[in-house]
Design an enzyme around this catalytic site. Sequence first.
Site: not given
Length: 236
Positions: A19-20
Amino acid sequence: MFITVVAFVVVLSILVLIHELGHFLTAKKFGIKVEEFGFGFPPRVFGKRIGETLYSINLLPVGGFVKLYGEDSAGGGSIRQQLKAKSQKLKAKSQQPDVERAFFARPAWQRATIVLAGVIMNFLLAVVLISYLFSAHGVAVPTENIRVVDVAKNSPAQSASLQRGDEVITIDGKRISKTEDFAKIAKEKSGRSIQLKLERDGKEHEVQITPRTIVPEGEGPIGVSISNIEVKKYTW
């Protein structure tokens, strides 16, 4: 319990890091300054600066974060918009040469893209994992006919020359598609001859078989393992 907790932490960390990574790559693409990309949450254990970005390993090994210049935790999804008058922005630009690379200074569509990139990366990860599982390991799908999975030695099935992969179409002329129906009939017909219509290599043939009355432990009256589930593999 311990293994479950460890597995949960590992899976969660992977999901959050992917996600990051979406935020990180998109910010880099737009030329926004990335101050830190961290694995886990502070306090920091180790950090190494490569270019303008600090890559860190932190004490709490759950997930990670991306720190962008001029924002509040874009990785968490919250955006701080610093709205200033035009004259104040011009003054800030003269005092801070990197202000154009700040998150808050970018157009709304770029900020929105950076925030949404994390979700998109998680979606792409799901697509990749599902594609891998379906192609490498396959997925269980129901079949139209009952399939012979194994034949026990010295069993009525072996005497009748049943083979792995044979598909049972009918028993005594009755269409059979459920494994429990097959087992029920085999038990009810113990000691009496029954007729099986089989399909093998695309051809149909019939065999006579007599389910035994004395059944060895772990085997059925006929001596076959059957299934109406097939593992099917798909291309990517």
